[in-house]
Enzyme design. Sequence first.
Site, mmCIF file in Angstrom:
data_model
loop_
_atom_site.group_PDB
_atom_site.id
_atom_site.type_symbol
_atom_site.label_atom_id
_atom_site.label_comp_id
_atom_site.label_asym_id
_atom_site.label_seq_id
_atom_site.Cartn_x
_atom_site.Cartn_y
_atom_site.Cartn_z
ATOM 1 N N HIS A 125 86.527 51.916 20.901
ATOM 2 C CA HIS A 125 86.206 52.651 19.657
ATOM 3 C C HIS A 125 86.717 54.094 19.674
ATOM 4 C CE1 HIS A 125 83.858 49.365 18.135
ATOM 5 N NE2 HIS A 125 82.941 49.436 19.081
ATOM 6 N N ASP A 162 86.126 41.526 22.099
ATOM 7 C CA ASP A 162 84.830 42.165 21.845
ATOM 8 C C ASP A 162 84.417 41.836 20.402
ATOM 9 O OD1 ASP A 162 83.125 44.781 23.046
ATOM 10 O OD2 ASP A 162 83.083 44.605 20.861
ATOM 11 N N HIS A 164 83.087 43.620 18.225
ATOM 12 C CA HIS A 164 83.360 44.716 17.291
ATOM 13 C C HIS A 164 84.870 44.948 17.180
ATOM 14 C CE1 HIS A 164 79.290 45.553 19.000
ATOM 15 N NE2 HIS A 164 79.019 45.799 17.724
ATOM 16 N N ASP A 246 80.060 40.663 23.862
ATOM 17 C CA ASP A 246 78.998 40.732 22.857
ATOM 18 C C ASP A 246 79.171 39.723 21.719
ATOM 19 O OD1 ASP A 246 81.196 42.253 22.186
ATOM 20 O OD2 ASP A 246 80.094 44.120 21.869
HETATM 21 ZN ZN ZN Z 1 81.349 45.481 21.121
#
Ligand code: ZN
Length: 313
Positions: A125, A162, A164, A246
Site C-alpha cells: 500500500h 493479497d 487488498h 488475507d
Molecule cells: Zn491485505
Amino acid sequence: MASPLFIFYSHHFLDHDTGPGHPEQPDRLRACVDALEKCDFSDQLEWKYPRYATEEELSWIHTVQHIEGIKRTCESGDGLLDVDTPVCSLSYEIAKQSAGAWLAGVEEILRGNSALILSRPPGHHAEINKSMGFCLFSNAALSAVYALKQNEINRVCIFDWDVHHGNGTQDIIQNIPDIYYVSIHQFPFYPGTGSQIETGEHNNVLNIPIPAGTSSQDYRNLFDKSVIPFILKATPDMLIISAGFDAHRRDPLADINLETEDFAYMTRSLQSIHPHLLIGLEGGYDLQALGECCKAVAGVLIDSTKAKMGKHA
Ligand SMILES: [Zn+2]
C-alpha cells in the site's frame, strides 16, 4: 541432498510495535516462523538474516520527502504515518530491513533458488510519496526495480494475491513498461483502487476485482483464465509474489473464501511458468491461517527443489 529453500527473516521484525489490538502485529510473524520450524521439512529450510535496504535504494521508488518523513516520525518516538499506520522509534530501521529482505530475495533468485520473505512491515500500500495501510516502503516494487537493474533481467512480473489491491505497487510501477502487475482483490474494499479500468500506462497492469463472498472455485477460475495468461504474455524473467494470506476464509479483515490448499495450487501453477519464485509476505491476519499457508507454500517450493535435483542427479 536437495538444495534448501531460503527463508529471509530477522527477529528485529518483531520489534516494529504497532500498539495493542492492531491487526498487523508481531504475532503474525511468530505464527509463520513457528509453523515452519515445526513442519516435517524444517531441516530443508535455510534461514538467512537479511540486509538493510539503503536510502539510495529506497529513493529509486520513493521521494526523499517520503523517506525523510518516516525517519523523522520514527525518531520522534511513537507516531502515526496515517490513521492505520502507527510506528515506533525503531520502525524506520526495521522497515529498511524489511525492504532489504526482499532485495536479498532477488539476489537469491539470481543464484537460481527460490526465496520466501517473512518480513514486516508489509509494503504494497506504500505509494511513491505516501505511507498507508500498515505499509512504509513498497517492498515488491523495490525488488522489481532492483531486479531490472540486473543484466539478465529484462522483464519482471508481480502477482499480488493479497486480498487488498496493492495501490502502492501499482502507483510506482504503472509507468515502468518492463514491470507488469496483476492483482486479484476484493472490491469495493480498502484501499478503493484497483478497478478494471486501471491498466497502467503501457497496458502493464491487470486488475481483477472480485466481490465479497467469492468462492475458492470462482477464484481459481479467474486465476487460471486471467492471471496465468497475463503472466505468460508478459514473459517475465522474474516472478515476484506479493503474498498476503488475507483472502483465506478465516481472515478477520476480509470476505473471500480461499482454503490453504488454494495458495499451494497457485504456487505450483506459477512455478510451472517460472521455476524460481520470490514470495514475500504482505497481509494476512488470522494467525492459524498464516502458519498453515506459509507451510503450504514452502512445501511446494521444497518439493520442486527436490524434483529439480532429482532430474540432474
Ligand atoms: Zn491485505
